[in-house]
Design a protein around this motif. Structure first.
Motif, PDB file in Angstrom:
ATOM      1  N   ASN A   1       0.799  -1.223   0.000  1.00  0.00           N
ATOM      2  CA  ASN A   1       0.000   0.000   0.000  1.00  0.00           C
ATOM      3  C   ASN A   1       0.834   1.276   0.000  1.00  0.00           C
ATOM      4  O   ASN A   1       0.270   2.377  -0.012  1.00  0.00           O
ATOM      5  CB  ASN A   1      -0.940   0.022   1.202  1.00  0.00           C
TER       6      ASN A   1
ATOM      7  N   ARG B   1      -0.718   5.842  -1.062  1.00  0.00           N
ATOM      8  CA  ARG B   1      -1.413   4.671  -1.621  1.00  0.00           C
ATOM      9  C   ARG B   1      -2.146   5.031  -2.917  1.00  0.00           C
ATOM     10  O   ARG B   1      -2.145   4.275  -3.884  1.00  0.00           O
ATOM     11  CB  ARG B   1      -2.394   4.109  -0.572  1.00  0.00           C
ATOM     12  N   ASN B   2      -2.756   6.206  -2.936  1.00  0.00           N
ATOM     13  CA  ASN B   2      -3.569   6.565  -4.095  1.00  0.00           C
ATOM     14  C   ASN B   2      -2.744   6.978  -5.307  1.00  0.00           C
ATOM     15  O   ASN B   2      -3.287   7.135  -6.397  1.00  0.00           O
ATOM     16  CB  ASN B   2      -4.572   7.656  -3.703  1.00  0.00           C
TER      17      ASN B   2
ATOM     18  N   GLY C   1      -1.031  -2.282  -7.655  1.00  0.00           N
ATOM     19  CA  GLY C   1      -2.031  -2.453  -6.605  1.00  0.00           C
ATOM     20  C   GLY C   1      -2.121  -3.889  -6.147  1.00  0.00           C
ATOM     21  O   GLY C   1      -1.359  -4.737  -6.584  1.00  0.00           O
ATOM     22  N   SER C   2      -3.027  -4.127  -5.223  1.00  0.00           N
ATOM     23  CA  SER C   2      -3.306  -5.481  -4.769  1.00  0.00           C
ATOM     24  C   SER C   2      -4.791  -5.496  -4.489  1.00  0.00           C
ATOM     25  O   SER C   2      -5.366  -4.463  -4.129  1.00  0.00           O
ATOM     26  CB  SER C   2      -2.529  -5.771  -3.494  1.00  0.00           C
TER      27      SER C   2
ATOM     28  N   TRP D   1      -4.837  -7.113  -0.292  1.00  0.00           N
ATOM     29  CA  TRP D   1      -4.168  -6.292   0.725  1.00  0.00           C
ATOM     30  C   TRP D   1      -4.563  -4.812   0.666  1.00  0.00           C
ATOM     31  O   TRP D   1      -4.248  -4.054   1.575  1.00  0.00           O
ATOM     32  CB  TRP D   1      -2.645  -6.407   0.586  1.00  0.00           C
ATOM     33  N   ASP D   2      -5.188  -4.413  -0.434  1.00  0.00           N
ATOM     34  CA  ASP D   2      -5.530  -2.996  -0.607  1.00  0.00           C
ATOM     35  C   ASP D   2      -6.299  -2.477   0.604  1.00  0.00           C
ATOM     36  O   ASP D   2      -7.293  -3.070   1.025  1.00  0.00           O
ATOM     37  CB  ASP D   2      -6.393  -2.851  -1.869  1.00  0.00           C
ATOM     38  N   TRP D   3      -5.835  -1.372   1.157  1.00  0.00           N
ATOM     39  CA  TRP D   3      -6.525  -0.883   2.355  1.00  0.00           C
ATOM     40  C   TRP D   3      -7.707   0.039   2.027  1.00  0.00           C
ATOM     41  O   TRP D   3      -8.518   0.327   2.895  1.00  0.00           O
ATOM     42  CB  TRP D   3      -5.553  -0.268   3.352  1.00  0.00           C
ATOM     43  N   ASN D   4      -7.818   0.509   0.770  1.00  0.00           N
ATOM     44  CA  ASN D   4      -8.872   1.478   0.460  1.00  0.00           C
ATOM     45  C   ASN D   4     -10.272   0.939   0.719  1.00  0.00           C
ATOM     46  O   ASN D   4     -11.065   1.562   1.424  1.00  0.00           O
ATOM     47  CB  ASN D   4      -8.769   1.927  -0.993  1.00  0.00           C
TER      48      ASN D   4
END
Ligand SMILES: *Cc1c(COP(=O)(O)O)cnc(C)c1O
Length: 394
Positions: free
Chosen positions: A76, A219-220, A225-226, A229-232
Motif C-alpha cells: 500500500n 497509496r492513491n 495495486g493489490s 491487501w488494498d486498504w482502500n
C-alpha cells in the motif's frame, strides 16, 4: 528425576500465553457473518484498537500473522523501484526489508551500533545526505524480538524531522503493542504494523495496520495495486465483509474482544507498568547470574532493553543444552536465539498475559537448568528478581 509434569509453561516471545478467558471466548460455533452480533462486535474492536495504539484513524484488521501485516504495509505504500531505509537493530527489520525487496523495492540497511538500539543521529545524518529525497520510507521495529532491543520511536521521528525529510515513517509494533508505551499519533507514525499473538494475547491470525492521511495519499498514487491487501476498500466498505475482504474471522473476533476487555479492565498504563516491573525483574536476575560467569543481557544499556522479551548472551554456555533441560525436565519452554543470535543467546518472552509467579517460575527454572548443565553462574537470580519487582507492588 524430571520435574516437568504439571502445567507446562511457555516462555517464548510469541505466540504468548493466551488467557483461558480468551480461549473460552473463541470456543463457539460460527454465527451469521452478515449482520447482527458479529458485525457489532467486530466494529466494537475499532475504538479499543485505537486506544491501544493511541490513534484515531480507522484500524485495519487483516486475517494473517505479522508477516501479512508487513506485506499489507508494503503493497500500500511502495512501488517497484522505490527506495527505503531499513533501520536494523536485530533481525526483524531485515525481515521486513527482505519482503520489500521481493516487491522490487530498493532497500538500504542502516545498522544500529553493536548491542544497542538505533542511533537517531545516524538516521538524521543519512537522511540529510539524501538531498533528492529518493528514500520513500523509513522502516524500524519498536522492539526487536531477536536482540531484545527497545528502540526510541519518538527520537527517530525527531531525527527524520530534523533532517527535513518527507519519507513515510513505518514502525513494526508486533512485539511491543500492549506491552510498552506507544503513541502512533503523537509520534507522527505513518504506518504502524502489529499482530494479535503477542501483547494482545490472542491466537495468531490477525494483523493490524494504523495509517496516516499522508500514507493514504501515497497509496492513491501507486502504480501497482493489490486486491486482497488494498486498504482502500477496507477503510471505506460498502458491505461488512469488505472489512476483511471476505469471511470475517469469527472466533478471533470473540477472542480479541475478550483480550481487549482484559487490557481495558486492567488499564493500558497499568499493563505497561506490569511489563516494566517484570522486565526489570528479568534484568536483575541476569545481572546476578552474570556476577561470576558469562551471562549478560544482549543489549548493553538496561534503558534500551525491552520489557516484553529478553535476549540473554550465554558466552561459553550452550543455550541449546539449557533450553532442552528446561523443556524436557522442568516444564518450561524458553525462546531460542534467532538468526545471527542462534548460537549465542536464549530468550525469555514476558509479553501479554504474564504475572509475577509466571516470571519467577521461569527464572527459577533457568537457575536449576544452569546448575544442572554445570554452567558458570552466580545463584540468587530469583531473589534479585523478587527484590527488583517488589518496588512494582502498590
Ligand atoms: C513476531 C514478530 C514479527 C512476525 O510476526 P509473525 O506472526 O511471526 O509473522 C515481526 N516483527 C516482530 C518485531 C516480531 O516480534
Amino acid at each position: 528425576m524430571p520435574l516437568a509434569n504439571g502445567r507446562r509453561s511457555l516462555s517464548i516471545p510469541g505466540p504468548s500465553v493466551f488467557p483461558d478467558a480468551v480461549l473460552q471466548a473463541m470456543h463457539r460455533p460460527a454465527i451469521n457473518i452478515y449482520d447482527g452480533e458479529l458485525v457489532e462486535m467486530a466494529y466494537s474492536l475499532f475504538p479499543d484498537l485505537q486506544k491501544v495504539a493511541r490513534t484515531t484513524d480507522t484500524p485495519l484488521i487483516y486475517i494473517c500473522n505479522g508477516h501479512g501485516a508487513w506485506e499489507a504495509s508494503i503493497v500500500n505504500t511502495l512501488d517497484e523501484g522505490d527506495k527505503v531505509l531499513v533501520l536494523e537493530s536485530g533481525r526483524f527489520a531485515v525481515g521486513w526489508g527482505e519482503m520489500a525487496e521481493a516487491f522490487g523495492v530498493q532497500v538500504e540497511y542502516l545498522n544500529a551500533p553493536d548491542r544497542a538500539g538505533v542511533d537517531p543521529q545516524m538516521v538524521e545524518d543519512r537522511l540529510r545526505a539524501d538531498i533528492n529525497h529518493e528514500i520513500k520510507a523509513v522502516l524500524v521495529v519498536q522492539i526487536d524480538t531477536a536482540s531484545g532491543v527497545w528502540n526510541d520511536i519518538a527520537a527517530i521521528r525527531k531525527a527524520i524531522d530534523a533532517a527535513g525529510h518527507p519519507a513515510l515513517y513505518m514502525v513494526d509494533c508486533m512485539a511491543s503493542l500492549g506491552c510498552v508505551p506507544y503513541e502512533h499519533l503523537e509520534w507522527g507514525v505513518d504506518v504502524t504494523t502489529s499482530g494479535c499473538q503477542k501483547g494482545l494475547m490472542t491466537p495468531p491470525g490477525l494483523g493490524f495496520l494504523h495509517v496516516s492521511d499522508k500514507a493514504k495519499a501515497v497509496r492513491n498514487q501507486l502504480k501497482r495495486g493489490s486486491f486482497y491487501w488494498d486498504w482502500n476498500r477496507r477503510m471505506d466498505p460498502e458491505m461488512f465483509y469488505e472489512n476483511f475482504c471476505g469471511t470475517a474471522p469469527v472466533q478471533h473476533i470473540y477472542g480479541l474482544r475478550k483480550a481487549l476487555d482484559m487490557i481495558m479492565d486492567e488499564g493500558l498504563e497499568a499493563v505497561w507498568d506490569r511489563h516494566a516491573t517484570i522486565g526489570a525483574g528479568v534484568r536483575a536476575a541476569v545481572a546476578q547470574w552474570g556476577q561470576d560467569g558469562p551471562l549478560e543481557m544482549n543489549i548493553r544499556d538496561d534503558a534500551e532493553c525491552s520489557n516484553s522479551v529478553s535476549a540473554i548472551l550465554t558466552g561459553s554456555i550452550d543455550p541449546e543444552s539449557l533450553r532442552s533441560v528446561a523443556e524436557a525436565q522442568l516444564g518450561v519452554t524458553l525462546g531460542n536465539g534467532l538468526g545471527q543470535f542462534a548460537a549465542s543467546t536464549f530468550r525469555i518472552g514476558h509479553m501479554g498475559h504474564v504475572n509475577a509467579p509466571m516470571i519467577l517460575g521461569t527464572l527459577g527454572v533457568v537457575e536449576i537448568a544452569l546448575a544442572n548443565i554445570g554452567a558458570p553462574f552466580t545463584s540468587g537470580g530469583v531473589e534479585a528478581a523478587a527484590k527488583a519487582m517488589a518496588g512494582g507492588v502498590a
